[in-house]
Motif scaffolding. Structure first.
Motif, PDB file in Angstrom:
ATOM      1  N   TYR A  99       0.834  -1.147   0.080  1.00 29.86           N
ATOM      2  CA  TYR A  99       0.037  -0.077   0.135  1.00 29.86           C
ATOM      3  C   TYR A  99       0.867   1.175  -0.103  1.00 29.86           C
ATOM      4  N   GLY A 100       0.586   2.060  -1.003  1.00 34.76           N
ATOM      5  CA  GLY A 100       1.655   3.329  -1.054  1.00 34.76           C
ATOM      6  C   GLY A 100       1.040   4.263  -0.450  1.00 34.76           C
ATOM      7  N   GLY A 101      -0.111   4.367   0.431  1.00 32.13           N
ATOM      8  CA  GLY A 101      -0.700   5.425   1.148  1.00 32.13           C
ATOM      9  C   GLY A 101      -1.705   6.522   0.484  1.00 32.13           C
ATOM     10  N   LEU A 102      -1.743   6.131  -0.818  1.00 35.58           N
ATOM     11  CA  LEU A 102      -2.786   6.967  -1.609  1.00 35.58           C
ATOM     12  C   LEU A 102      -3.974   6.391  -2.195  1.00 35.58           C
ATOM     13  N   GLY A 103      -5.396   6.422  -2.069  1.00 31.00           N
ATOM     14  CA  GLY A 103      -6.243   5.962  -2.417  1.00 31.00           C
ATOM     15  C   GLY A 103      -6.575   4.423  -2.041  1.00 31.00           C
ATOM     16  N   PRO A 104      -7.467   3.723  -2.311  1.00 30.18           N
ATOM     17  CA  PRO A 104      -7.830   2.339  -1.576  1.00 30.18           C
ATOM     18  C   PRO A 104      -6.514   1.292  -2.219  1.00 30.18           C
ATOM     19  N   PRO A 105      -6.239   0.397  -1.177  1.00 25.91           N
ATOM     20  CA  PRO A 105      -5.285  -0.663  -1.357  1.00 25.91           C
ATOM     21  C   PRO A 105      -5.593  -1.267  -2.778  1.00 25.91           C
ATOM     22  N   ALA A 106      -4.795  -1.712  -3.368  1.00 28.60           N
ATOM     23  CA  ALA A 106      -4.783  -2.672  -4.650  1.00 28.60           C
ATOM     24  C   ALA A 106      -5.353  -3.999  -4.265  1.00 28.60           C
ATOM     25  N   LEU A 107      -5.983  -4.448  -5.184  1.00 27.17           N
ATOM     26  CA  LEU A 107      -6.471  -5.706  -4.921  1.00 27.17           C
ATOM     27  C   LEU A 107      -5.572  -6.961  -5.286  1.00 27.17           C
ATOM     28  N   PRO A 108      -5.678  -7.919  -4.578  1.00 32.23           N
ATOM     29  CA  PRO A 108      -4.598  -9.126  -4.784  1.00 32.23           C
ATOM     30  C   PRO A 108      -4.728  -9.391  -6.368  1.00 32.23           C
ATOM     31  N   ARG A 109      -3.591  -9.971  -7.152  1.00 30.68           N
ATOM     32  CA  ARG A 109      -3.709 -10.051  -8.262  1.00 30.68           C
ATOM     33  C   ARG A 109      -2.505 -11.512  -8.615  1.00 30.68           C
TER      34      ARG A 109
END
Length: 282
Positions: A99-109
């Motif tokens: 998680y980079g701290g901006l926006g929602p966390p990326a989904l697993p892929r």
């Protein structure tokens, strides 16, 4: 919508309301893709409190994962569906980016692309294939070699269906469900020839998986009989009700002939010989 209004209507018709009106097409009938028509049939079956133990489909219904997620009737059913392309191996696991701290966390892929079904089948080893006979045909026993693998379905449709299946109740963990893959490797062929993916457990006897997977051949035979032997494709009418009447009569005739074929055969009565008796000798 009742089952009698489930014929496929292409956009060529639905985009012309006057044409539909002249053919007595009900106003509520709209264009629906084949797989959505299949969903409607399964849902209607569930509403009638009837159960189909196993649903079979060809590779044209590649949305089988979406069907299972979206249809109340289909969720309770088992299915083998013919597939063609690729899948993830059972041990494949998704990774979630930091998680980079901006926006929602990326989904697993899944970081690695899916692998060709032929590659997964060959890697399982020839010793995993066993000979199965599923029926007696007109030319003898129908036999081939089969193996059962556990895989994870691939493709955007599988991802969407997996996300939808949680119904928004929890965050999707990114792991696709496992599915049973039945592989056929016909005698004398240099590579596997056919594949079926199923939600049946991998512990299902391979003979049962093969019998259900091969049921489509019998369905295709019945369909050819409906078309060529009983005139399903001979309709030349111009109205929506007329087409349905024709289909109803043809399918009723098919059901009658099937029952007659499967019913017990009556023994033919013995007939007196018409040949003259040989002369008596003293």
């Amino acid at each position: 919508m009742p089952l009698e209004w489930q014929l496929y209507l292409p956009r060529l018709w639905t985009d012309e309301p006057d044409r539909c009106r002249r053919a007595d097409v009900p106003q509520e009938v709209v264009h629906r893709t084949n797989w959505r028509l299949a969903l409607g049939l399964l849902d209607t079956l569930a509403q009638w409190q009837l159960e189909a133990p196993v649903v079979v489909a060809d590779a044209g219904y590649r949305r089988q994962h979406a069907v299972q997620a979206r249809s109340p009737g289909a969720r309770a059913m088992s299915w083998p569906c013919k597939v063609r392309k690729s899948a993830h191996p059972e041990e494949a696991e998704p990774r979630q980016p930091a998680y980079g701290g901006l926006g929602p966390p990326a989904l697993p892929r899944y970081r690695l692309p899916p692998r060709a079904l032929s590659t997964l089948a060959v890697e399982t080893g020839a010793e995993q294939f066993s000979e199965v006979t599923w029926r007696q045909g007109s030319k003898g026993a129908m036999t081939s070699w089969f193996a059962v693998l556990t895989v994870r379905p691939a493709g955007k449709q599988s991802l969407a269906a997996a996300q939808e299946s949680v119904g928004g109740r929890r965050r999707w963990d990114g792991i696709l469900p496992t599915r049973t893959l039945l592989v056929e490797w016909a005698q004398g062929q240099g590579a596997p020839t056919d594949y079926w993916m199923s939600n049946l457990p991998a512990t299902t006897p391979v003979a049962d998986l093969v019998r259900w997977a091969k049921t489509r051949r019998r369905i295709e035979h019945d369909y050819r009989e409906l078309k060529h032997g009983l005139g399903l494709d001979h309709f030349e009418g111009r109205t929506w009700p007329g087409r349905h009447h024709h289909v109803t009569l043809v399918t009723a005739a098919q059901a009658f002939l099937t029952l007659r074929t499967l019913g017990p055969k009556a023994e033919a009565p013995a007939r007196a010989s018409t040949r003259p008796s040989p002369p008596k000798t003293c």
